[in-house]
Every structure is written in C-alpha cells, then in structure tokens.
Design a protein around this motif. Structure first.
Motif, PDB file in Angstrom:
ATOM      1  N   PRO A 116       0.858  -1.342  -0.132  1.00 35.44           N
ATOM      2  CA  PRO A 116       0.140   0.018  -0.025  1.00 35.44           C
ATOM      3  C   PRO A 116       0.887   1.204  -0.001  1.00 35.44           C
ATOM      4  CG  PRO A 116       0.069  -0.901   2.229  1.00 35.44           C
ATOM      5  CD  PRO A 116       0.914  -2.089   1.223  1.00 35.44           C
TER       6      PRO A 116
ATOM      7  N   THR B 221      -7.258   7.711  -2.541  1.00 34.44           N
ATOM      8  CA  THR B 221      -8.370   6.816  -2.560  1.00 34.44           C
ATOM      9  C   THR B 221      -9.474   7.133  -3.257  1.00 34.44           C
ATOM     10  OG1 THR B 221      -9.226   7.008  -0.337  1.00 34.44           O
ATOM     11  CG2 THR B 221      -7.289   5.837  -0.436  1.00 34.44           C
TER      12      THR B 221
ATOM     13  N   MET C  17      -8.115  -4.548  -1.271  1.00 35.76           N
ATOM     14  CA  MET C  17      -7.165  -3.574  -1.662  1.00 35.76           C
ATOM     15  C   MET C  17      -7.051  -3.615  -3.096  1.00 35.76           C
ATOM     16  SD  MET C  17      -5.856  -2.396   1.057  1.00 35.76           S
ATOM     17  CE  MET C  17      -4.474  -1.610   0.505  1.00 35.76           C
TER      18      MET C  17
ATOM     19  N   LEU D  22     -10.030  -1.553  -3.931  1.00 31.77           N
ATOM     20  CA  LEU D  22      -9.251  -0.211  -3.628  1.00 31.77           C
ATOM     21  C   LEU D  22      -8.679   0.553  -4.755  1.00 31.77           C
ATOM     22  CD1 LEU D  22      -9.606   1.839  -1.110  1.00 31.77           C
ATOM     23  CD2 LEU D  22      -7.274   1.049  -0.690  1.00 31.77           C
ATOM     24  N   ARG D  23      -7.806  -0.402  -5.404  1.00 31.47           N
ATOM     25  CA  ARG D  23      -6.845   0.060  -6.591  1.00 31.47           C
ATOM     26  C   ARG D  23      -7.746   0.088  -7.971  1.00 31.47           C
ATOM     27  NH1 ARG D  23      -1.172  -0.858  -5.743  1.00 31.47           N
ATOM     28  NH2 ARG D  23      -0.796   0.321  -3.823  1.00 31.47           N
TER      29      ARG D  23
ATOM     30  N   ALA E  65     -14.056  -0.356   0.753  1.00 33.94           N
ATOM     31  CA  ALA E  65     -12.635   0.205  -0.052  1.00 33.94           C
ATOM     32  C   ALA E  65     -13.184   1.772  -0.664  1.00 33.94           C
ATOM     33  CB  ALA E  65     -12.710  -0.432  -1.307  1.00 33.94           C
TER      34      ALA E  65
ATOM     35  N   ASN F 269      -6.879   6.216   3.520  1.00 36.20           N
ATOM     36  CA  ASN F 269      -5.842   5.928   3.264  1.00 36.20           C
ATOM     37  C   ASN F 269      -5.587   4.582   3.050  1.00 36.20           C
ATOM     38  OD1 ASN F 269      -2.716   5.162   4.087  1.00 36.20           O
ATOM     39  ND2 ASN F 269      -2.609   7.419   3.845  1.00 36.20           N
ATOM     40  N   GLU F 270      -4.665   3.902   2.010  1.00 33.38           N
ATOM     41  CA  GLU F 270      -4.500   2.647   1.601  1.00 33.38           C
ATOM     42  C   GLU F 270      -3.807   1.919   2.833  1.00 33.38           C
ATOM     43  OE1 GLU F 270      -2.366   1.812  -1.937  1.00 33.38           O
ATOM     44  OE2 GLU F 270      -3.973   2.103  -3.048  1.00 33.38           O
TER      45      GLU F 270
ATOM     46  N   GLY G  79      -5.721  -0.530   5.385  1.00 34.74           N
ATOM     47  CA  GLY G  79      -6.458  -1.769   4.920  1.00 34.74           C
ATOM     48  C   GLY G  79      -6.064  -2.862   5.607  1.00 34.74           C
TER      49      GLY G  79
END
Length: 489
Positions: free
Chosen positions: A28, A33, A100, A103-104, A254, A259-260, A263
């Motif tokens: 991450p 995000t 994650m 999220l990406r 997500a 903030n990543e 996660g």
C-alpha cells in the motif's frame, strides 16, 4: 479447553505476524483513494477508521461465525484447526487482498474485478452467482433474526416487517446516515456477546474433546450424520475461516477508506475478529453437544421432551438458533441474555442490509447508473426488494427452508472465495509480486468447492472416487491454465 486456548493465541499471532507479510506483498502507498477522488456523498465518502472497521466486521460476520461454527463443530474438533489455519492463511489474506485490489480499481465490485482479471465469461457467471447469493443471504438475514427476536417479544411477522423496512432505508440512504450511525450500537452488542461467553467459558473450564483426540467425522457415530469430514466441514463452516461473501462486502469499505495503509487493520483485522467469534461459538457447541452441556443448560421439561421422543437426534432436536437462545439464557440470565441475543441478532441484521446495498451497487456499476439521486437508487432498489419478498415468502412457507438454504449458501460463499482468490493470484502475478500467498488457498478452495458439489446429495451426488478424480483433473487443469498464462505474460 486447551485446544481453544491454543487456537485463540494462534489467531492473535497470525494477525501480528502474517498480516504484515500480506501487507508487504501488496505494498500500500499514499495515493488518493476512491473515497477522495470519487466522493459523491452517498457511497463514496470518507469515514473514520474505527467506524469503517466496525462496519466491515459486522458486514462480513452475519450468522456465519455463529450458526456455521455451531454446525461445524458437529464434525468434531477438526473445526478448530480449520478456523485457525483457514482464517490466518486463507480468509484474512483473501479479505485483505480482495479489499485492496478493489481499492486500487476505484472500489470496483467483485463481478467487475472478475471481468478485468479472469475474462468476460467469468464475469457473467460471477454476476449471476454473486447477485443470487446476496439476495439469498439478505432473505435469510431477515428471517433468522426475526425468529430470535420473536422469542423475546412480539411475533415473527412483526419483526420481519420491521427488519424489511430497515433494510430498505439502509439500502437507499447514504452509508453515513443509517449504517454509519447504527453499527456502533450493534457492534457494542456483538462484542459484549463474545466477551460474555468468553468469560463464562474460562470460568467454567469444561472438559471438552481436544483436537488431538482425532480428525474424523465425530457426528457420524453420535448424530448419524452422513458425509465425510472433507469436504463437508469446509463448506459448513465458511464465515470464520474462509468466505467469498466477504469479497462482495469489502468494495463498500474500499469506497470509504481515507488511506490505503488502513487496509491491514480493517480488512485483515476484521476477519481475525470474525475468527474469534467462530472460535467462541465452536467451543460453545463443543460443550453443548459433546460434553453433554445441553443437560446443564436446558430446562427440565425440554430435557424430558427430548428424551421422550425417539425420532430425532440431538442435532435435529436442537438446531443452531435454539442453541444460541438456550446458551445465552442458561449462562447469562435474563438481563445478560437480552444483551447477548441482541449481539447475535446484530450479526445477521448488519449483514443483511449491506447484502441488498451491494446488489444495488453491482447493478448501478454494471448499467452505469449514477447513484447520487434518490430516484435512480429507487429505480434499481424496487425490483431487488420485489424479488427478495418472493424469496422470503418461500422460506416462511418451507418447513426445512433454513437448513436447505444454508447448505447452498455455504457452497456459494466458498465458490466465490475460490474465484476471488484466483483474481488475487492473477493480480499479484501481473504485478510480479509473491502470488503463492493466494495461489495455495485458491487451489485448496477450488478442490473443496468442486468435490462438494460433485459428491454432495444436495447436488450431483456422484460416487466419492469419481468425484475426487474429476476434482483432481479440474483443479490441475486450472493450475496448468494459470502456468500457461503466466509464461505468456
């Protein structure tokens, strides 16, 4: 109790050590995000970290780590091993990586991720399976809490109407308006339930069967249960070990992460917490069914009623929801049982509402319908709840509806877990990262799902040898296809 204590420590160590390994593999960073660059005030919205954790935990929990753990222990102490190893190396890794990756990809849902990483055909299949599973789960999580609440006050139909209306509001309104405000109360009740039962277990210190007493289907002799330990246990006890249902819920959070780097405690940590819930109820079930705990907590008239009949075995007479009611009342008294049962009720209710919300988001994403206006949310939600109502009527009128639906739900969640883990494996391979972390559990869950659907009497009911041969051929074919794809890459 020794196995329980060892399993409890192993879960905590798994989070402290292996979660950091998973985080390092994914990597991450500080990029914006979706909650920030796609904010819409409805589904994409920054929430406090503690609130996101609470929502994620309650979303993925449902009745799985409670009812599933109770029924999983019917197979014997092997359930402990599955919870710990499955949760640390499979379920928590699955939840973290799938969350994650969503999220990406801008908070993309599971069907969208399937299309991107496994192809359009896989996406179409996953679309049907995911929506079907979410609708079934949502309906189950209307009926099962209504049954529990009606034992405290009112009747089942009254609670069904109340819960159904709440689900409509939670599906339609911005996530910060209902879900974000109600969940802290539900979360407090859920945590109280787990803590109270944990304390009673340590105070009572019951003598229980331990893991080293044998890994086989204990229920075959004691309860006349049909089916082998493998693969039935791994489908019955899904939530709390590995569950693809979580991959349908993680995209919602997500879309709220600021903030990543949050996660790891949210996605991995929530799964470990669910594993703790499963361990507690697994041990309660161990006490109730294998240490004759039912004789200690049941009222005399209920004991006499069971002993006076010859047709039903112990697990047929006392189903999972009954065990919850009996244990909470017998161990915690009236006041404590009310709070504990509210904690149990919180689990399905806080999953059911997000089941329907997930379906709305999947359809909105598929058909590119903006969700900022209430009218557009209503356009998608009305057909969803219409179908859910028809399914609910079927479940109410079917005497064995709960047990039947649960069997199919168990396989469905594990099927989604296998697909989701393959998605994670392809993603990590594309990024030239350590894909073995998800490949091994992906292969294992593929074996479990394929073997179960072939050998189970609720599906094809094929002979065991033939089922295992077909399972081996199918799994090896998937591995070969992955190796071939990777070499081309």
């Amino acid at each position: 109790m020794i196995t329980f204590i060892i399993a409890l420590v192993a879960l905590l160590l798994g989070f402290m050590v292996y979660s950091r390994v998973a985080e390092r593999v994914f990597g991450p960073d500080d990029r914006p995000t979706p909650a920030v660059h796609k904010a819409d005030g409805v589904d994409y919205i920054v929430l406090p970290t503690w609130r996101i954790f609470m929502i994620q935990f309650l979303n993925i929990a449902g009745t799985g780590p409670i009812f599933g753990a109770i029924m999983g222990m019917w197979y014997g102490p092997a359930a402990y091993l599955w919870i710990v190893l499955g949760c640390v190396f499979g379920g928590a890794v699955h939840d973290y990586m799938s969350g994650m990756i969503s999220l990406r990809n801008g908070g993309a849902s599971l069907p969208e991720l399937t299309g991107k990483y496994l192809g359009k055909t896989a996406r179409a299949v996953l679309m049907v399976v995911t929506v079907g599973l979410l609708l079934v789960a949502g309906v189950v999580f209307i009926y099962s809490p209504a049954v529990i609440l009606s034992s405290m006050w009112g009747d089942i139909m009254m609670w069904i109407v109340i819960i159904f209306c709440y689900y409509i509001l939670a599906t339609m309104l911005p996530i910060s308006k209902v879900i974000g405000r109600v969940y802290p109360f539900f979360g407090a009740a859920m945590l109280f339930m787990v803590a109270a039962l944990l304390v009673v277990l340590f105070v009572k210190q019951p003598v229980l069967p331990e893991a080293w007493d044998g890994f086989y289907n204990w229920g075959a002799e004691r309860f006349q249960m049909k089916g082998d330990l493998f693969p039935a246990l791994f489908v019955t006890l899904a939530c709390g070990a590995v569950s693809g249902f979580h991959a349908t819920q993680s995209p919602m959070m997500a879309r709220c992460l600021p903030n990543e780097k949050m996660g790891r405690p949210i996605f991995y940590g929530a799964m470990i917490t669910e594993g703790l819930v499963a361990l507690v109820w697994c041990t309660v079930s161990n006490y109730f069914f294998f240490a004759d705990g039912w004789r200690e907590v049941c009222p005399p008239e209920l004991i006499a009623k069971f002993e006076g009949q010859q047709a039903l075995t112990l697990i047929q007479f006392f189903d999972a929801p009954q065990v919850v009611n009996i244990i909470c009342m017998g161990w915690l008294g009236v006041a404590g049982s009310v709070l504990a049962i509210l904690g149990v009720v919180a689990a399905p209710i806080t999953t059911g509402d997000t089941c329907f919300r997930s379906v709305r988001l999947i359809f909105a994403e598929t058909f590119h319908v903006s969700q900022q206006k209430v009218s557009r949310r209503l356009l998608i939600s009305l057909p969803i709840f219409g179908v859910a109502l028809l399914m609910l009527i079927w479940q109410i009128t079917s005497p064995d509806g709960f047990r039947t639906v649960w069997q199919y739900m168990g396989w469905g969640t594990q099927f989604l877990a296998a697909v989701s883990l393959w998605i994670c494996t392809v993603y990590l391979a594309r990024k030239q990262k350590f894909y073995w972390m998800t490949l091994v559990p992906a292969v294992f869950m593929t074996v479990v799902c394929t073997a179960f659907i072939l050998v189970s009497p609720i599906a094809f009911g094929l002979p065991k040898l033939l089922s295992y041969v077909v399972t081996a051929v199918f799994t090896l074919s998937l591995i070969a296809a992955f190796v071939y794809w990777k070499r081309k890459q």
